[in-house]
Scaffold this active site. Structure first.
Site, mmCIF file in Angstrom:
data_model
loop_
_atom_site.group_PDB
_atom_site.id
_atom_site.type_symbol
_atom_site.label_atom_id
_atom_site.label_comp_id
_atom_site.label_asym_id
_atom_site.label_seq_id
_atom_site.Cartn_x
_atom_site.Cartn_y
_atom_site.Cartn_z
ATOM 1 N N TYR A 143 0.804 -1.142 0.443
ATOM 2 C CA TYR A 143 0.429 -0.037 -0.130
ATOM 3 C C TYR A 143 0.323 0.879 -0.179
ATOM 4 O O TYR A 143 1.452 2.004 0.779
ATOM 5 C CB TYR A 143 -1.148 -0.087 1.582
ATOM 6 C CG TYR A 143 -1.948 0.852 1.566
ATOM 7 C CD1 TYR A 143 -1.909 2.555 0.706
ATOM 8 C CD2 TYR A 143 -2.986 1.050 2.418
ATOM 9 C CE1 TYR A 143 -3.300 3.807 0.804
ATOM 10 C CE2 TYR A 143 -3.525 1.698 3.150
ATOM 11 C CZ TYR A 143 -3.252 3.055 1.703
ATOM 12 O OH TYR A 143 -4.488 4.266 2.105
ATOM 13 N N LYS A 173 -1.293 -1.226 -4.160
ATOM 14 C CA LYS A 173 -2.371 -0.424 -3.782
ATOM 15 C C LYS A 173 -1.499 1.152 -3.856
ATOM 16 O O LYS A 173 -0.968 1.213 -3.434
ATOM 17 C CB LYS A 173 -3.141 -0.512 -2.548
ATOM 18 C CG LYS A 173 -4.183 0.943 -2.386
ATOM 19 C CD LYS A 173 -4.455 0.854 -1.313
ATOM 20 C CE LYS A 173 -5.624 2.051 -0.775
ATOM 21 N NZ LYS A 173 -5.295 2.897 -1.527
HETATM 22 C C1 LIG Z 1 -5.991 9.581 1.832
HETATM 23 C C2 LIG Z 1 -7.180 8.418 1.574
HETATM 24 O O1 LIG Z 1 -7.827 8.669 1.944
HETATM 25 N N1 LIG Z 1 -7.106 7.856 0.438
HETATM 26 C C3 LIG Z 1 -7.948 7.549 -0.097
HETATM 27 C C4 LIG Z 1 -7.922 5.740 -0.500
HETATM 28 O O2 LIG Z 1 -6.505 5.991 -1.161
HETATM 29 C C5 LIG Z 1 -8.785 8.104 -1.402
HETATM 30 O O3 LIG Z 1 -10.196 7.182 -1.805
HETATM 31 C C6 LIG Z 1 -9.334 9.471 -1.022
HETATM 32 O O4 LIG Z 1 -10.070 9.356 -0.189
HETATM 33 C C7 LIG Z 1 -10.369 9.431 -2.469
HETATM 34 O O5 LIG Z 1 -9.494 9.893 -3.171
HETATM 35 C C8 LIG Z 1 -10.606 11.369 -2.636
HETATM 36 O O6 LIG Z 1 -9.793 12.013 -1.722
HETATM 37 C C1 LIG Z 2 -8.504 4.551 0.400
HETATM 38 C C2 LIG Z 2 -7.833 3.150 1.162
HETATM 39 O O1 LIG Z 2 -7.524 2.615 0.530
HETATM 40 C C3 LIG Z 2 -8.421 3.169 2.372
HETATM 41 O O2 LIG Z 2 -8.860 3.778 2.798
HETATM 42 O O3 LIG Z 2 -6.559 2.746 3.256
#
Ligand SMILES: CC(=O)N[C@H](C=O)[C@@H](O)[C@H](O)[C@H](O)CO
Ligand SMILES: CC(=O)C(=O)O
EC number: 4.1.3.3
Length: 285
Positions: A143, A173
């Site tokens: 990740y 990811k």
């Molecule tokens: C920093 C964070 O939480 N990133 C999420 C997943 O990695 C995303 O799903 C964001 O929430 C999304 O892209 C909205 O900015």
């Molecule tokens: C967005 C995502 O992958 C997380 O919430 O960890």
């Protein structure tokens, strides 16, 4: 378990951890949450205890219980349940990895340790390898989220030869906006069957062009259906329709970003961008 497992593809919702007003985990709604994702959003994969799920703010015991509840309630309903098991302590991370295997999760994911940080690729790989080895039958995902971990080792470098070190490595990811790095991950690993899961929901279309095989994100909890329409349009090579969907999703996310800390929308506020997006009115082509 047969290995490698069925490839993780399509949308993966990064689940929110439901809490009561007292800050206790509200296990009682997880069953309904699964049904909602499957029936209302068309999303059949979940990513538990990640950023959105506030996994790193939960105790180890809470993380175990949350993971178990999602696996139990998702049984025969969800395709894959991936558990994020990253932690600052290698021992804790290994304990969570082993636990994920015991409860029958479909994969584990790990972020880079973010306090005493690995400063070279090899140090990071060694940490990930030790965690992966605690669950040798489970697909392993790295990740990559440099903005939050502060670990800026490029994913493309990390992936170079990774399966020699981590035989269970199944994918990435990628939660960053560096499409050069993401594109090179895809380009340099075409022979592998890795899952390339993009994690910046507002830019997913660009990542699909670069070869993303799926996406993990917070917005798939409520924009899963809309994003699936974008994936279908992309699949049909209808780029102009796909772009319309992406813009719609962007308008929504932009609205939320602007709300910032004032996330509570008052009852009578007309949240126009949301309404336009969600009512299908703007997307009735
Ligand atoms: C920093 C964070 O939480 N990133 C999420 C997943 O990695 C995303 O799903 C964001 O929430 C999304 O892209 C909205 O900015
Ligand atoms: C967005 C995502 O992958 C997380 O919430 O960890």
């Amino acid at each position: 378990m047969a290995f490698p497992k069925k490839k993780l593809q399509g949308l993966v919702a990064a689940t929110i951890t439901p809490m009561t007003e007292n800050g206790e985990i509200n296990f009682s709604v997880i069953g309904q949450y699964v049904d909602y994702l499957v029936k209302e959003q068309g999303v059949k994969n979940i990513f538990v205890n990640g950023t959105t799920g506030e996994g790193l703010s939960l105790s180890i015991s809470e993380r175990r219980q949350v993971a178990e509840e999602w696996v139990t309630k998702g049984k025969d309903k969800l395709d894959q349940v991936v558990i994020h098991v990253g932690a600052l302590s290698l021992k804790e991370s290994q304990e969570l990895a082993q636990h994920a295997a015991e409860i029958g999760a479909d994969g584990i994911a790990v972020i880079a340790p973010f306090f005493l940080k690995p400063w070279t690729k090899d140090i990071l790989i060694n940490f990930l390898k030790e965690v992966a080895a605690a669950a040798p039958a489970l697909p392993f995902y790295y990740y990559h989220i440099p903005a939050l971990t502060g670990v800026k080792i490029r994913a493309e470098e990390l992936l170079d030869g990774i399966q020699d070190k981590i035989p269970t490595f199944q994918g990435l990811k990628f939660s960053d906006t560096d499409l050069l790095d993401f594109g090179q991950c895809v380009d340099q690993n075409r022979q592998q069957q890795f899952a390339f899961l993009f994690g910046v929901d507002e830019q997913l279309l660009s990542a699909l062009v670069m070869g993303a095989t799926g996406a993990v994100g917070s917005t798939y909890n409520y924009l899963g259906k809309k994003t699936n329409q974008m994936l279908e349009a992309f699949e049909r090579k209808d780029l102009s329709l796909a772009l319309n969907y992406q813009f719609c999703i962007q308008r929504f996310i932009n609205f939320v970003v602007k709300l910032g800390k004032k996330l509570k929308v008052s009852k009578n506020q007309r949240a126009l961008p949301l309404e336009d997006c969600l009512s299908h009115r703007t997307l009735n082509y």
